[in-house]
Enzyme design. Structure first.
Site, mmCIF file in Angstrom:
data_model
loop_
_atom_site.group_PDB
_atom_site.id
_atom_site.type_symbol
_atom_site.label_atom_id
_atom_site.label_comp_id
_atom_site.label_asym_id
_atom_site.label_seq_id
_atom_site.Cartn_x
_atom_site.Cartn_y
_atom_site.Cartn_z
ATOM 1 N N ARG A 7 0.829 -1.188 0.000
ATOM 2 C CA ARG A 7 0.000 0.000 0.000
ATOM 3 C C ARG A 7 0.866 1.241 0.000
ATOM 4 N NH1 ARG A 7 -5.193 0.731 1.340
ATOM 5 N NH2 ARG A 7 -4.596 2.594 0.253
ATOM 6 N N ARG A 63 3.685 4.848 -16.478
ATOM 7 C CA ARG A 63 3.866 4.218 -17.787
ATOM 8 C C ARG A 63 5.136 4.708 -18.494
ATOM 9 N NH1 ARG A 63 2.095 0.295 -18.324
ATOM 10 N NH2 ARG A 63 -0.101 0.675 -18.158
ATOM 11 N N CYS A 75 -6.479 2.913 -13.055
ATOM 12 C CA CYS A 75 -6.876 4.068 -12.243
ATOM 13 C C CYS A 75 -8.382 4.026 -12.010
ATOM 14 C CB CYS A 75 -6.544 5.383 -12.952
ATOM 15 S SG CYS A 75 -4.792 5.751 -13.074
ATOM 16 N N GLU A 78 -11.533 6.816 -5.707
ATOM 17 C CA GLU A 78 -11.643 6.354 -4.323
ATOM 18 C C GLU A 78 -13.095 6.562 -3.871
ATOM 19 O OE1 GLU A 78 -10.334 4.644 -0.917
ATOM 20 O OE2 GLU A 78 -9.065 4.979 -2.660
ATOM 21 N N ARG A 90 -3.774 6.991 -4.095
ATOM 22 C CA ARG A 90 -3.475 5.761 -3.353
ATOM 23 C C ARG A 90 -3.043 4.662 -4.320
ATOM 24 N NH1 ARG A 90 -8.002 8.002 -0.660
ATOM 25 N NH2 ARG A 90 -7.843 8.011 1.603
ATOM 26 N N TYR A 108 3.582 5.906 3.009
ATOM 27 C CA TYR A 108 2.624 7.006 3.111
ATOM 28 C C TYR A 108 3.404 8.309 3.190
ATOM 29 C CZ TYR A 108 -0.861 3.442 3.757
ATOM 30 O OH TYR A 108 -1.685 2.357 3.540
ATOM 31 N N ARG A 116 -2.468 6.219 7.782
ATOM 32 C CA ARG A 116 -1.931 5.080 8.524
ATOM 33 C C ARG A 116 -0.681 5.500 9.279
ATOM 34 N NH1 ARG A 116 -3.347 -0.319 7.418
ATOM 35 N NH2 ARG A 116 -2.144 -0.617 9.318
#
Length: 122
Positions: A7, A63, A75, A78, A90, A108, A116
């Site tokens: 993540r 890319r 893509c 969210e 994210r 993060y 987080r």
């Protein structure tokens, strides 16, 4: 070898193409460096953006990286939860690795550290 999820998230100051693409590259490079992975090991990358980011596709930055031409990228938006972090990109990187779940380093950056804090400071 197992498939593990890595993540990551980063925020941008404004909905501007260059900021979006640069933040995406920063996050990509940090995830790769922290986890010692190469594009050939990556099964796919899911990228989400909050609905206030629409000036560029983050995947277009990834890319352009050498070796990433064949990595499947996707893509999407969210989930728009009221009061959630704004201008956030994210990542969910699915990678083939011998590392254990505990050895994976999630990344993060910027304002996304708030998502987080337990992982952001690890």
């Amino acid at each position: 070898m197992n498939v593990r999820g890595i993540r990551g998230a980063i925020t941008v100051e404004a909905n501007e193409k260059d900021l979006i693409l640069n933040a995406t590259l920063e996050l990509t490079h940090k995830i790769v460096a922290e986890n010692g992975i190469v594009p050939e090991d990556i099964a796919c990358v899911f990228i989400t953006v909050t609905n206030d980011i629409d000036d560029a596709f983050p995947a277009s930055a990834v890319r352009q990286l050498e070796g990433w031409e064949l990595v499947p990228l996707m893509c999407s938006l969210e989930v728009p939860v009221k009061g959630s972090l704004e201008r956030c990109i994210r990542f969910m990187v699915l990678v083939n690795t011998d590392k254990s779940q505990a050895e994976i380093k999630h990344v993060y950056l910027g304002g996304a550290k708030a998502l987080r804090p337990d992982l952001a400071n690890a």
